[in-house]
Design a protein around this motif. Structure first.
Motif, PDB file in Angstrom:
ATOM      1  N   SER A 240     102.874  54.740  40.159  1.00 21.44           N
ATOM      2  CA  SER A 240     102.819  54.566  38.707  1.00 21.44           C
ATOM      3  C   SER A 240     104.095  53.842  38.299  1.00 21.44           C
ATOM      4  N   MET A 241     104.226  53.561  37.031  1.00 23.31           N
ATOM      5  CA  MET A 241     105.434  52.894  36.556  1.00 23.31           C
ATOM      6  C   MET A 241     106.660  53.793  36.713  1.00 23.31           C
TER       7      MET A 241
ATOM      8  N   ILE B 136     105.758  46.036  39.902  1.00 21.22           N
ATOM      9  CA  ILE B 136     104.965  47.265  40.001  1.00 21.22           C
ATOM     10  C   ILE B 136     103.809  47.218  39.008  1.00 21.22           C
ATOM     11  N   SER B 137     104.083  46.779  37.788  1.00 21.00           N
ATOM     12  CA  SER B 137     103.044  46.676  36.772  1.00 21.00           C
ATOM     13  C   SER B 137     101.925  45.727  37.211  1.00 21.00           C
TER      14      SER B 137
ATOM     15  N   ILE C 135      99.861  47.418  39.990  1.00 21.57           N
ATOM     16  CA  ILE C 135      98.962  48.445  39.446  1.00 21.57           C
ATOM     17  C   ILE C 135      97.777  47.792  38.757  1.00 21.57           C
TER      18      ILE C 135
ATOM     19  N   GLN D 297     110.120  46.471  37.805  1.00 20.71           N
ATOM     20  CA  GLN D 297     109.124  47.034  36.893  1.00 20.71           C
ATOM     21  C   GLN D 297     107.946  46.080  36.716  1.00 20.71           C
ATOM     22  N   GLU D 298     108.247  44.796  36.573  1.00 22.09           N
ATOM     23  CA  GLU D 298     107.193  43.799  36.398  1.00 22.09           C
ATOM     24  C   GLU D 298     106.300  43.709  37.636  1.00 22.09           C
TER      25      GLU D 298
END
Length: 95
Positions: free
Chosen positions: A16-17, A83-84, A87, A80-81
């Motif tokens: 997840s984030m 991972i986003s 997902i 973060q980018e």
């Protein structure tokens, strides 16, 4: 006295984030900080994480499997980018 960092394989079972859930063949100590190398296809990232829980998930004749929850600690915006995006791709595949 000394310490050594050893790279060990792990299986990421959930992402997840905010963090990941991993399975390992060794226990991870609560509240310890680690750097995790995550591979998303051709992209490899390193993110710092804190162990929030760890427990035995399976016991075989010669192997114990541990399941641990990892909370990401201040991941940089580019991590973060990535991972986003990963997902989002997973959601598209499951739809």
């Amino acid at each position: 006295r000394g310490e050594v960092m050893i790279f060990q394989p792990m299986t990421v079972t959930q992402i997840s984030m905010g963090g990941i859930r991993v399975e390992t063949t060794f226990p991870l100590h609560l509240d310890s900080l680690h750097e995790f190398r995550l591979t998303f296809g051709d992209l490899s990232l390193v993110v710092k994480g804190r162990i929030v829980h760890c427990r035995i998930s399976d016991v075989d004749q010669e192997l114990v499997t541990y399941r641990a929850g990892v909370e990401f600690v201040e991941p940089p915006p580019r991590v973060q980018e990535a991972i986003s995006e990963f997902i989002s791709k997973l959601k598209d595949l499951s739809a």
